[in-house]
Design an enzyme around this catalytic site. Structure first.
Site, PDB file in Angstrom:
ATOM      1  CG  ASP A   1      32.645  45.759  43.667  1.00 42.29           C
ATOM      2  OD1 ASP A   1      32.724  46.068  44.872  1.00 42.29           O
ATOM      3  OD2 ASP A   1      32.415  46.578  42.764  1.00 42.29           O
TER       4      ASP A   1
ATOM      5  CG  ASP B   1      34.756  47.576  48.437  1.00 46.02           C
ATOM      6  OD1 ASP B   1      35.883  48.022  48.155  1.00 46.02           O
ATOM      7  OD2 ASP B   1      33.702  48.127  48.072  1.00 46.02           O
ATOM      8  CD  GLU B   2      36.624  47.682  43.528  1.00 46.64           C
ATOM      9  OE1 GLU B   2      36.833  47.337  42.343  1.00 46.64           O
ATOM     10  OE2 GLU B   2      36.618  48.866  43.903  1.00 46.64           O
TER      11      GLU B   2
END
Length: 487
Positions: free
Chosen positions: A24, A118-119
């Site tokens: 993350d 973003d993950e």
């Protein structure tokens, strides 16, 4: 979508090893802006819709101190943190960084499942067997260092025996954290946490559980299954009970199969004219249909999403007897769903989606000529309001939304945060614009905080530009410079 005929690679996690990672990137959009704009480093930064109708996509940790968070109306964020930099977002820059990070993740294992820009989840057991907590920590720490060296950003990593535990772990000590949870410690980790930490527990479900005395994950794990089924339904009740007891067999899938295709638009002012809304619904359905065709898929369930003046969100759906990618058919069903929605008080967002996807359309060949099938209102799937409030996740770009997916900009033209270049002063970014002027700060990721200049907004020497190129070697050298040197 994986190539036609090639199923995605997947693996069941090993419950005896903490080999599932959740990656993350910390305050991702805002962190990229602070990296590329040295004058913003250490300052509150908010990325999202910058107009009065906008919504926050990401807030830097400096802004979060003031209570600013994802999905908050920008107007509310400005009241809470008036001195923050409010930027419209540069999705080409974010996408480039995301691709770099995902490439580094694939060096760890072939099983990488991106969740958003973003993950991602990574299953290390696909690359190495018998990894214990110490070995996983070493791999994860190496990955974090590689991300920092390649992109200049920090990433928090959680590791555990399942997706559930890995994701919870990655959020425990953000930012810039690594938390590894061995299988024998997962119950100790989960038990004291709020039930709202579990996937599938939104505001409505959370309130029902708390009112029933089930405040923590430990409380939920000890609950009677029959009671949960009566309260939440069989699928939801048994699923949450399994999560509370640390049972999560969900595999890490190397390619995320699209579950739906959608498009939505946020309006600058609330719309109440039903004919205008119907026309916008038709155009939105056409965008969805074009994406279905481009992806070579079709779907059976048409969904209409309406966010009203008070931010309450309704979802209306209809399941068809056949899969379709027909623009006319999708638009006609969406229009019928719209007829059942009260729009008198105003609509601020409208979206159309198609789910239940398959690779082969079995569209009624007469659909484009005759319109939708004649069926009772609501169709076989009925019309159902959303059971949980709509949630907009950080880093999740709304597909095919308006010119800016988190709401319209403050004005057309130059957007705050936009990359530009001036014939005399070189590259920079827009700080703001209005009344025929545009203010630009001239700086980049490898310069000191730059000077500010104001120009006419039609100055021929000022043009839009691509995002600046980030050089990891120059970045590393700058970090090693003595205090007081250019940052």
């Amino acid at each position: 979508m994986p190539p036609s005929g090639a199923p995605p690679v997947r693996s069941r996690p090993d419950p005896t090893r903490p080999a599932v990672l959740h990656l993350d990137l910390d305050a991702f959009f805002a962190a990229v802006e602070q990296r590329d704009k040295p004058s913003l480093r250490g300052r509150p930064v908010v990325v999202g819709g910058t107009g009065g109708r906008g919504v926050v996509a990401t807030a830097s940790y400096e802004a979060r101190v003031f209570g600013v968070g994802s999905a908050m109306p920008t107007a509310q964020a400005r009241r809470a943190c008036p001195n923050a930099a409010y930027l419209a977002g540069r999705f080409s820059a974010y996408r480039a960084v995301s691709e770099q990070v995902m490439a580094l993740a694939r060096e760890l294992s072939p099983l990488v499942e991106p969740v958003s820009m973003d993950e991602a989840y990574v299953d290390l057991s696909a690359a190495s067997e018998g990894l214990d907590a110490a070995a996983v920590a070493q791999v994860a720490e190496g990955f974090r260092a590689a991300v920092r060296a390649r992109t200049g950003l920090t990433v928090s990593v959680g590791a555990g025996p399942s997706k559930l535990v890995a994701k919870i772990a990655s959020d425990l000590r953000k930012p810039d954290a690594l938390v590894v949870v061995p299988p024998e410690e997962q119950h100790e980790l989960l038990a004291p946490l709020s039930v709202r930490r579990l996937p599938g527990v939104g505001a409505v479900t959370g309130d029902r559980l708390v009112r029933s005395g089930l405040r923590t994950v430990g409380d939920l794990a000890a609950a009677d299954e029959g009671e949960l089924v009566r309260m939440l339904g069989r699928a939801h009740g048994t699923g949450l009970l399994a999560f509370a007891r640390g049972v999560d067999p969900r595999p890490v899938v190397s390619e995320r199969e699209a579950k739906s295709v959608s498009a939505e638009q946020t309006f600058a002012t609330d719309l109440t004219d039903r004919r205008d809304l119907a026309e916008r619904t038709r155009r939105t359905a056409e965008r969805v249909a074009s994406r279905l065709v481009a992806a070579g898929v079709s779907g059976r369930t048409v969904t209409l999403k309406v966010r009203r003046y008070d931010f309450s969100t309704l979802n209306r759906s209809r399941t068809l007897p056949h899969a379709t990618s027909s623009a006319r058919e999708i638009a006609a069903h969406a229009a019928e769903l719209l007829e059942g929605v009260d729009v008198v008080d105003g609509v601020r967002l409208l979206g159309v989606g198609v789910s239940g996807l398959s690779e082969f359309a079995q569209t009624d060949l007469l659909a484009d000529l005759l319109g939708p099938a004649d069926e009772p209102a609501g169709g076989p799937g009925g019309e159902e309001p959303a059971h949980e409030p709509a949630q907009e996740q950080e880093g999740a770009v709304v597909p095919g939304g308006s010119a800016h997916p988190y709401g319209p900009p403050a004005r057309p033209g130059w957007l705050p945060g936009q990359d530009v270049e001036h014939a005399e002063h070189g590259p920079g970014w827009v700080q703001g614009s209005g009344v025929g002027r545009v203010t630009v700060r001239f700086e980049g990721p490898h310069t000191p905080p730059g000077r500010i200049r104001t120009f006419r907004d039609d100055d021929p020497d000022l043009v839009p530009a691509d995002p600046p190129v980030f050089d990891p070697q120059r970045w590393a050298a700058q970090r090693d410079e003595p205090s007081g040197a250019a940052s």
